[in-house]
Motif scaffolding. Structure first.
Motif, PDB file in Angstrom:
ATOM      1  N   ARG A  12      33.008  57.188  47.827  1.00 50.72           N
ATOM      2  CA  ARG A  12      32.796  55.850  47.263  1.00 50.72           C
ATOM      3  C   ARG A  12      34.052  54.993  47.402  1.00 50.72           C
ATOM      4  NH1 ARG A  12      31.638  51.689  45.834  1.00 50.72           N
ATOM      5  NH2 ARG A  12      30.629  50.862  43.995  1.00 50.72           N
ATOM      6  N   ARG A  13      35.188  55.585  47.115  1.00 45.95           N
ATOM      7  CA  ARG A  13      36.460  54.876  47.266  1.00 45.95           C
ATOM      8  C   ARG A  13      37.541  55.874  47.653  1.00 45.95           C
ATOM      9  NH1 ARG A  13      35.151  54.688  41.812  1.00 45.95           N
ATOM     10  NH2 ARG A  13      34.646  52.494  41.637  1.00 45.95           N
ATOM     11  N   GLU A  14      38.622  55.339  48.213  1.00 47.69           N
ATOM     12  CA  GLU A  14      39.670  56.250  48.715  1.00 47.69           C
ATOM     13  C   GLU A  14      40.372  56.981  47.587  1.00 47.69           C
ATOM     14  OE1 GLU A  14      42.161  53.916  51.277  1.00 47.69           O
ATOM     15  OE2 GLU A  14      40.934  54.413  53.020  1.00 47.69           O
ATOM     16  N   THR A  15      40.699  56.235  46.524  1.00 46.18           N
ATOM     17  CA  THR A  15      41.366  56.884  45.384  1.00 46.18           C
ATOM     18  C   THR A  15      40.495  56.709  44.154  1.00 46.18           C
ATOM     19  OG1 THR A  15      43.536  56.455  46.287  1.00 46.18           O
ATOM     20  CG2 THR A  15      43.451  56.895  43.957  1.00 46.18           C
ATOM     21  N   ASN A  16      40.230  57.792  43.516  1.00 45.16           N
ATOM     22  CA  ASN A  16      39.457  57.717  42.278  1.00 45.16           C
ATOM     23  C   ASN A  16      40.042  58.715  41.287  1.00 45.16           C
ATOM     24  OD1 ASN A  16      38.395  59.858  43.964  1.00 45.16           O
ATOM     25  ND2 ASN A  16      36.873  60.143  42.365  1.00 45.16           N
ATOM     26  N   LYS A  17      39.490  58.747  40.087  1.00 46.77           N
ATOM     27  CA  LYS A  17      40.097  59.604  39.060  1.00 46.77           C
ATOM     28  C   LYS A  17      39.070  60.072  38.056  1.00 46.77           C
ATOM     29  CE  LYS A  17      41.402  55.342  36.974  1.00 46.77           C
ATOM     30  NZ  LYS A  17      42.437  54.365  36.932  1.00 46.77           N
ATOM     31  N   ILE A  18      39.446  61.117  37.398  1.00 42.43           N
ATOM     32  CA  ILE A  18      38.627  61.574  36.265  1.00 42.43           C
ATOM     33  C   ILE A  18      39.544  61.673  35.055  1.00 42.43           C
ATOM     34  CG2 ILE A  18      38.858  64.013  37.029  1.00 42.43           C
ATOM     35  CD1 ILE A  18      36.177  64.503  35.556  1.00 42.43           C
ATOM     36  N   TRP A  19      39.058  61.166  33.948  1.00 40.65           N
ATOM     37  CA  TRP A  19      39.776  61.299  32.673  1.00 40.65           C
ATOM     38  C   TRP A  19      39.089  62.375  31.845  1.00 40.65           C
ATOM     39  CZ3 TRP A  19      44.333  59.315  31.344  1.00 40.65           C
ATOM     40  CH2 TRP A  19      44.778  58.143  31.940  1.00 40.65           C
ATOM     41  N   LYS A  38      39.289  51.674  30.958  1.00 41.34           N
ATOM     42  CA  LYS A  38      38.456  50.542  31.390  1.00 41.34           C
ATOM     43  C   LYS A  38      37.741  50.792  32.718  1.00 41.34           C
ATOM     44  CE  LYS A  38      38.687  45.647  32.319  1.00 41.34           C
ATOM     45  NZ  LYS A  38      39.546  44.482  32.470  1.00 41.34           N
ATOM     46  N   ASP A  39      38.464  51.256  33.733  1.00 41.06           N
ATOM     47  CA  ASP A  39      37.809  51.408  35.032  1.00 41.06           C
ATOM     48  C   ASP A  39      37.098  52.754  35.180  1.00 41.06           C
ATOM     49  OD1 ASP A  39      40.087  52.896  35.161  1.00 41.06           O
ATOM     50  OD2 ASP A  39      40.718  52.218  37.125  1.00 41.06           O
ATOM     51  N   SER A  40      37.107  53.533  34.102  1.00 42.52           N
ATOM     52  CA  SER A  40      36.388  54.809  34.173  1.00 42.52           C
ATOM     53  C   SER A  40      35.215  54.845  33.210  1.00 42.52           C
ATOM     54  CB  SER A  40      37.343  55.964  33.853  1.00 42.52           C
ATOM     55  OG  SER A  40      38.440  55.923  34.705  1.00 42.52           O
ATOM     56  N   LEU A  41      34.972  53.728  32.561  1.00 41.18           N
ATOM     57  CA  LEU A  41      33.798  53.619  31.686  1.00 41.18           C
ATOM     58  C   LEU A  41      32.915  52.526  32.270  1.00 41.18           C
ATOM     59  CD1 LEU A  41      35.407  53.428  28.113  1.00 41.18           C
ATOM     60  CD2 LEU A  41      34.135  55.342  29.024  1.00 41.18           C
ATOM     61  N   GLY A  42      31.638  52.772  32.295  1.00 40.41           N
ATOM     62  CA  GLY A  42      30.729  51.723  32.761  1.00 40.41           C
ATOM     63  C   GLY A  42      30.727  51.542  34.260  1.00 40.41           C
ATOM     64  N   GLN A  43      30.133  50.464  34.706  1.00 39.37           N
ATOM     65  CA  GLN A  43      29.911  50.174  36.129  1.00 39.37           C
ATOM     66  C   GLN A  43      29.366  51.408  36.842  1.00 39.37           C
ATOM     67  OE1 GLN A  43      33.767  48.585  36.968  1.00 39.37           O
ATOM     68  NE2 GLN A  43      33.445  47.113  35.323  1.00 39.37           N
ATOM     69  N   ASP A  44      30.030  51.810  37.935  1.00 39.58           N
ATOM     70  CA  ASP A  44      29.464  52.983  38.611  1.00 39.58           C
ATOM     71  C   ASP A  44      30.202  54.268  38.239  1.00 39.58           C
ATOM     72  OD1 ASP A  44      31.800  52.613  39.900  1.00 39.58           O
ATOM     73  OD2 ASP A  44      31.006  52.841  41.931  1.00 39.58           O
ATOM     74  N   SER A  45      30.977  54.214  37.164  1.00 42.84           N
ATOM     75  CA  SER A  45      31.678  55.423  36.717  1.00 42.84           C
ATOM     76  C   SER A  45      30.718  56.331  35.955  1.00 42.84           C
ATOM     77  CB  SER A  45      32.835  55.063  35.795  1.00 42.84           C
ATOM     78  OG  SER A  45      33.628  54.102  36.387  1.00 42.84           O
ATOM     79  N   LYS A  46      31.035  57.584  35.992  1.00 40.94           N
ATOM     80  CA  LYS A  46      30.190  58.543  35.264  1.00 40.94           C
ATOM     81  C   LYS A  46      30.863  58.874  33.941  1.00 40.94           C
ATOM     82  CE  LYS A  46      28.114  58.684  39.209  1.00 40.94           C
ATOM     83  NZ  LYS A  46      27.065  57.691  39.401  1.00 40.94           N
ATOM     84  N   THR A  47      30.155  58.640  32.886  1.00 46.25           N
ATOM     85  CA  THR A  47      30.745  58.867  31.561  1.00 46.25           C
ATOM     86  C   THR A  47      29.939  59.910  30.815  1.00 46.25           C
ATOM     87  OG1 THR A  47      31.393  56.557  31.544  1.00 46.25           O
ATOM     88  CG2 THR A  47      31.473  57.698  29.444  1.00 46.25           C
ATOM     89  N   LEU A  48      30.654  60.800  30.207  1.00 41.90           N
ATOM     90  CA  LEU A  48      29.979  61.851  29.464  1.00 41.90           C
ATOM     91  C   LEU A  48      30.663  62.030  28.112  1.00 41.90           C
ATOM     92  CD1 LEU A  48      28.546  64.802  31.190  1.00 41.90           C
ATOM     93  CD2 LEU A  48      29.575  65.173  29.006  1.00 41.90           C
ATOM     94  N   MET A  49      29.883  61.854  27.095  1.00 43.91           N
ATOM     95  CA  MET A  49      30.457  62.008  25.754  1.00 43.91           C
ATOM     96  C   MET A  49      29.894  63.267  25.108  1.00 43.91           C
ATOM     97  SD  MET A  49      30.581  59.311  22.734  1.00 43.91           S
ATOM     98  CE  MET A  49      29.231  59.427  21.653  1.00 43.91           C
ATOM     99  N   LEU A  50      30.796  64.067  24.581  1.00 45.07           N
ATOM    100  CA  LEU A  50      30.374  65.292  23.902  1.00 45.07           C
ATOM    101  C   LEU A  50      30.667  65.122  22.423  1.00 45.07           C
ATOM    102  CD1 LEU A  50      31.842  67.659  26.471  1.00 45.07           C
ATOM    103  CD2 LEU A  50      29.807  68.323  25.243  1.00 45.07           C
ATOM    104  N   TYR A  67      33.760  58.788  42.869  1.00 46.15           N
ATOM    105  CA  TYR A  67      33.400  58.055  41.649  1.00 46.15           C
ATOM    106  C   TYR A  67      34.438  58.319  40.568  1.00 46.15           C
ATOM    107  CZ  TYR A  67      28.856  57.204  43.699  1.00 46.15           C
ATOM    108  OH  TYR A  67      27.858  56.792  44.513  1.00 46.15           O
ATOM    109  N   ASN A  68      34.726  57.310  39.784  1.00 44.40           N
ATOM    110  CA  ASN A  68      35.551  57.537  38.599  1.00 44.40           C
ATOM    111  C   ASN A  68      34.683  58.178  37.535  1.00 44.40           C
ATOM    112  OD1 ASN A  68      37.779  56.409  39.758  1.00 44.40           O
ATOM    113  ND2 ASN A  68      37.494  54.391  38.828  1.00 44.40           N
ATOM    114  N   ALA A  69      35.306  59.004  36.737  1.00 42.49           N
ATOM    115  CA  ALA A  69      34.520  59.667  35.694  1.00 42.49           C
ATOM    116  C   ALA A  69      35.354  59.814  34.439  1.00 42.49           C
ATOM    117  CB  ALA A  69      34.042  61.017  36.175  1.00 42.49           C
ATOM    118  N   CYS A  70      34.666  59.996  33.359  1.00 43.75           N
ATOM    119  CA  CYS A  70      35.358  60.166  32.081  1.00 43.75           C
ATOM    120  C   CYS A  70      34.527  61.113  31.218  1.00 43.75           C
ATOM    121  CB  CYS A  70      35.486  58.797  31.419  1.00 43.75           C
ATOM    122  SG  CYS A  70      36.196  58.893  29.807  1.00 43.75           S
ATOM    123  N   ILE A  71      35.169  62.182  30.803  1.00 46.14           N
ATOM    124  CA  ILE A  71      34.484  63.119  29.901  1.00 46.14           C
ATOM    125  C   ILE A  71      35.291  63.147  28.617  1.00 46.14           C
ATOM    126  CG2 ILE A  71      33.833  65.531  29.541  1.00 46.14           C
ATOM    127  CD1 ILE A  71      33.626  65.822  32.555  1.00 46.14           C
TER     128      ILE A  71
END
Ligand SMILES: Nc1ncnc2c1ncn2[C@@H]1O[C@H](COP(=O)(O)OP(=O)(O)OP(=O)(O)O)[C@@H](O)[C@H]1O
Length: 870
Positions: free
Chosen positions: A313-320, A379-391, A165-169
């Motif tokens: 979920r996908r072969e290449t994903n990322k976390i920001w 864009k691809d790490s916010l919303g949809q099936d990405s996990k977003t966490l705001m502190l 999963y893509n993620a963004c913290i």
């Protein structure tokens, strides 16, 4: 197993048998012959026989180990799938966008009772003695919370990254509230970034798959992307200027950043070194609120690739991992100059981020990703099936109460929808029960998986002992060939000679233009002997700017709408072949574009001297309002009709009223007042036609007043023109200096210009008079024109623009000789036609306004421009 043995050995049993059975044979000859046979049996033959027998048994054991490993690995794959499912269900229930709040502890000297109190899920603000306001979040970290407490809550997101999963913290909050502390931490108490990366490597080690991990780090400073893993400000003449970063979307909808260094890393130490390098390169400065304030958004990207893992979920994903710049009220921080601009840029992109998150939460069809570079990158790490966490970070201090409320409101905007205010208590209880049971399932799966992994490790060690290498199992699963390397993947030797800037992933294949940009500095060094010249030329040779093409928008942009786009444009090498402009377009709207709309309308104080900057700033508010009206079309329609009439009648329109002359102070005082009056009376202008000479005289008057340190109140239209002219120039210069400024060697860079509306610099360089000056080519006007040249060509077919430019070896701002067109013509004629100088200046101003209109995209299409030039 059949073996070939020597004859005496074959005969030996028979001989012994006969020896035992027939004692009569025990003659001395017979005994001698038996002894000879025994001697002939070689010792090696005896050893090899026993070894081969051992091998047989080992072979059997190794095979059974391999079989067990195969079975276990299949089982672990199943467990991984289950684990991913459970984790995902759990996170879905919690919400894909989760908002945490962290309250900064009060300083030692701050003994007062803070107006902010909190528990693990609520923050309560004491507005007055009787009035309280409560905000609830997924989790609130009280002032005494440790970095561990924070990381525990974040860990599920890190785990989800391993599952593709893509993620963004990201850390949000007022400046000085501890965002960098949370993300980066201090040596004794590491923050989220180092822990998350450690966590990722731990997961990778535990996994039975092989992963490729890459690390990138960039910052968004004043609306521009800057790679933090390469030195962005060349300190020596020969230092190459880093290539510009542009954001692209591939066919799968994934966001890529061209030319961003993406370094493969194999352990935490490697990442940490890169991270420290990036932190050193980050833009920080001392402000009133924080002695080491981050003046940009710092973004870390960890990409993970794992081929053939069916549970991912996908072969290449990322976390920001993003440490956002601090939101701040510029009035409070009393920031000036660059600090002021930085604060404004940060605030603009933060509000764009808020809009995106809010739209995602509302499940809007249109998500305004394009409103800032920050949201485009994410864009691809916010919303949809990405996990977003705001502190969100807040300060408990009374002094910061306003900012705290702003931050809490921002965070509430991001979270309040998915938490379901509409959910009944029963529904909430059910949800919590479900989450509890999922947590239990998760624990069981984790335990089973741990047992399987331990068993696999043991078997693998045994296998390694006998065969000298870890087991590689190949099997078909779901149609894919899976290559699984069971733990203890040998570390890749580090390539120490590799420079971070040399490493580009395959999708960042250099284009012809990027190659040219990369070699820009070399070119400048080779082409010029003198250091000064070479440096300046290298700067002039590589310009990267974001502009907004005058494409008509149909309302809003949408997630999958590719029709509206801005252009990230790099213009290269004016000394190279003129047909060789390297222009790279990418589908991205610049944050600058938004910023430009506001800041390009900074008021220009027609007087230099102390205090002029702050006076100018004090007027920004009114100008911003003004701009929004312009963008709304009210004032542009005025400009439009004025320009139309002047192009039709070949004459100029100005306010009939006598130009009043006022002292500077009065003028400054009355500027804002007049502006509102002008707006209200905009439609009731009385106009008269005047000849070019009359206008020239009027303009000369203005010029005279200026030189006498007095300020003229020009007609509204002229004033607009003057302002736009000044603003265009200062913004372009600012942006260029912000990109290429070298604090260590200021002398090598263009001097910063005191824009007074018609400075000598502008006369000479904007109007292309000084044909020998290098500054002409480097001047903001030239750059702006060059960058928009192709757009203008498209917009103004048949105006002779192409031809006139082709004729020019010097490429400054030039004008048409033909008075019918107010735009372009040979620049030599300027000198010959001194009397018409001001008319031409006015024409040039009109031209720049046209460009400005195009740049800001207010909905005027080609017709508008064509209409003006007919
Ligand atoms: N929870 C905390 N515990 C201890 N010290 C903290 C905490 N939060 C912040 N600080 C301290 O407060 C100071 C300011 O924090 P920091 O630089 O992280 O703020 P920031 O929000 O990143 O500011 P800016 O937006 O200006 O970069 C630092 O000295 C930091 O160590």
């Amino acid at each position: 197993m059949e073996r070939t043995r020597s004859k005496p050995v074959q005969d030996l049993p028979e001989t012994i048998h006969s020896l035992l059975g027939l004692k009569s044979h025990l003659t001395s000859d017979w005994i001698n012959s038996v002894c000879n046979i025994a001697k002939n049996v070689s010792s090696s033959e005896i050893v090899s026989t026993s070894k081969e027998e051992d091998d047989d048994s080992v072979n059997v054991d190794l095979q059974s180990i391999r079989d067990q490993l195969y079975a276990l690995s299949t089982h672990v794959n199943e467990q991984n799938k289950r684990r991913r499912q459970v984790l995902n269900e759990f996170l879905d229930l919690k919400g894909n966008i989760r908002v945490f709040c962290r309250v900064k502890p009060l300083g030692k000297d701050e003994k007062v009772r803070p107006p902010v109190s909190s528990d693990t899920s609520n923050v309560i603000i004491k507005l007055t003695e009787t009035n309280r306001k409560a905000y609830s979040f997924d989790r609130v970290f009280e002032p005494d919370s440790s970095q561990d407490d924070v990381y525990i809550e974040i860990e599920p997101v890190i785990k989800s990254v391993i599952y593709g999963y893509n993620a963004c913290i990201f850390a949000y909050g007022q400046t000085g509230t501890g965002k960098t502390f949370t993300m980066e931490g201090l040596p004794g108490s590491l923050g989220i970034v180092p822990r998350a990366i450690q966590g990722l490597f731990k997961q990778v080690e535990e996994s039975n798959h092989k992963f490729r991990i890459t690390f990138s780090m960039l910052e968004i400073y004043m609306g521009n992307l800057r790679d933090l893993l390469i030195k962005s400000q060349a300190t020596k003449l020969k230092d190459p200027i880093p290539p510009s970063l542009s954001i692209n979307t591939n066919e799968k909808g994934e966001i890529n950043i061209d030319h961003l260094v993406n370094t493969e890393v194999s352990d935490f130490d490697e990442v940490f070194k890169l991270y420290k390098l990036g932190c050193r390169n980050r833009a920080t400065a001392s402000t009133n609120s924080n002695s080491v304030s981050s003046r940009s958004h710092c973004m870390i990207r960890v990409s993970i690739t794992c081929l053939g893992a069916s549970e991912r979920r996908r072969e290449t994903n990322k976390i920001w991992l993003v440490d956002l710049g601090g939101s701040e009220r510029v009035l409070k921080t009393r920031a000036t100059g660059r600090r002021f601009d930085e604060g404004k840029a940060i605030n603009l992109s933060l509000s764009a981020l808020g809009d995106v998150i809010n739209s995602l939460q509302h499940k809007n069809v249109h998500i305004p990703y394009r409103n800032s570079k920050l949201t485009q990158v994410l864009k691809d790490s916010l919303g949809q099936d990405s996990k977003t966490l705001m502190l969100v970070h807040i300060s408990p201090k009374e002094d910061d109460l306003c900012e705290t409320i702003c931050s809490l409101n921002f965070a509430t905007r991001a979270k309040n929808i998915h938490l379901g205010q509409d959910e009944s208590k029963e529904e909430q209880e059910n949800k919590e029960a479900l989450m509890m049971s999922l947590q239990k399932v998760m624990e069981t799966v984790e335990e089973e998986r741990e047992v399987s992994l331990r068993e696999m490790r043991k078997l693998n060690e045994t296998l390694e002992k006998f065969s000298g290498k870890p087991q590689v199992i190949e099997k078909e699963e779901e149609g894919d060939v899976i290559r699984e390397v069971i733990p203890m993947t040998p570390k890749k030797p580090r390539n120490k000679s590799r420079r971070a800037s040399d490493v580009f992933p395959s999708f960042m294949r250099p284009t012809a233009s990027s190659n040219r940009r990369l070699s820009g500095a070399d070119f400048s060094v080779m082409a010029n002997g003198s250091g000064f010249k070479s440096r300046r030329n290298s700067m002039a040779s590589v310009r990267a700017e974001s502009v907004y093409l005058p494409v008509k928008k149909n309302g809003f942009d949408s997630v999958c709408d590719s029709s509206d786009r801005s252009v990230s444009k790099s213009t290269y090498g004016m000394r190279l072949n003129s047909a060789d402009d390297a222009t790279v377009y990418s589908q991205d709207i610049s944050e600058c574009d938004i910023k430009l709309v506001v800041s390009e309308h900074k008021p220009k104080v027609l007087q230099n001297g102390p205090g002029s900057a702050s006076k100018a700033r004090s007027k920004i508010g009114s100008f911003e309002k003004d701009v929004s009206q312009k963008v709304g079309g009210t004032e542009f329609s005025r400009i439009n009709s004025w320009l139309r009439s002047q192009s039709e009648n070949r004459s100029y329109v100005h306010e009939k009223k006598q130009l009043p002359v006022t002292p500077v102070s009065e003028k400054l005082h009355s500027l804002s007042r007049n502006r509102s009056l002008e707006k209200s009376s905009a439609k009731s202008f009385t106009t008269e036609k005047i000849t070019g000479n009359e206008l020239f005289e009027k303009l000369e008057e203005i010029e005279e007043f200026k030189t006498e340190e007095t300020v003229v109140k020009p007609t509204p239209m002229l004033k607009d023109l003057f302002e736009l002219q000044c603003l265009c120039s200062s913004e372009a210069e600012d942006q260029i200096l912000s990109k290429f400024q070298n604090p260590d060697d200021e002398s090598l860079y263009p001097p910063s210009l005191g824009y007074d509306g018609f400075s000598q610099h502008i006369d000479n360089e904007w109007f292309g008079i000084n044909d020998t000056a290098d500054w002409e080519r480097d001047s903001p006007a030239s750059i702006m024109l060059l960058e928009r040249e192709s757009d203008v060509k498209k917009l103004l077919p048949g105006t002779g623009f192409d031809e006139s430019l082709k004729l020019k070896s010097q490429r400054g701002l030039v004008f048409m000789e033909d008075g019918a067109s107010p735009l372009l013509g040979p620049q030599e004629t300027l000198r010959g036609r001194g009397g018409c100088m001001f008319m031409q200046k006015l024409q040039a101003l009109c031209f720049r306004i046209l460009l400005g209109l195009g740049v800001f995209d207010v909905g005027y299409g080609n017709d508008f421009f064509n209409g003006l030039t007919k």
